[in-house]
Design a protein around this motif. Structure first.
Motif, mmCIF file in Angstrom:
data_model
loop_
_atom_site.group_PDB
_atom_site.id
_atom_site.type_symbol
_atom_site.label_atom_id
_atom_site.label_comp_id
_atom_site.label_asym_id
_atom_site.label_seq_id
_atom_site.Cartn_x
_atom_site.Cartn_y
_atom_site.Cartn_z
ATOM 1 N N ARG A 58 16.407 9.910 40.573
ATOM 2 C CA ARG A 58 16.630 10.724 41.485
ATOM 3 C C ARG A 58 17.858 10.636 41.557
ATOM 4 O O ARG A 58 18.873 11.059 43.035
ATOM 5 N N ARG A 59 19.247 10.146 40.976
ATOM 6 C CA ARG A 59 20.227 10.162 41.159
ATOM 7 C C ARG A 59 20.990 11.325 40.095
ATOM 8 O O ARG A 59 22.039 11.208 41.046
ATOM 9 N N TRP A 119 14.900 5.808 39.249
ATOM 10 C CA TRP A 119 16.300 5.480 40.191
ATOM 11 C C TRP A 119 17.197 6.291 40.212
ATOM 12 O O TRP A 119 18.313 6.802 40.072
#
Length: 62
Positions: free
Chosen positions: A26-27, A23
């Motif tokens: 992805r950021r 996660w």
């Protein structure tokens, strides 16, 4: 029985950390598994030899 529970707990924690890192990737915060390494041959470099050579020419302290 406690060892099985301990292994399951470790597996769940590792899975959770992996999902958290994906996660964050992805950021754009980290490179974890999906992003390949950058090719550093094209990046500008600081030549360590020249940096160290200049430090020997500094005036000596009394």
């Amino acid at each position: 029985m406690e060892i099985v529970i301990a292994f399951l707990f470790v597996a769940i924690v590792l899975f959770g950390v992996d999902r958290l890192m994906l996660w964050l990737e992805r950021r754009g915060h980290v490179n974890w598994r999906r992003t390949k390494r950058r090719d550093l041959s094209g990046e500008p470099t600081a030549e360590l030899d020249t940096l160290l050579a200049h430090s020997s020419q500094e005036p000596k302290r009394p």
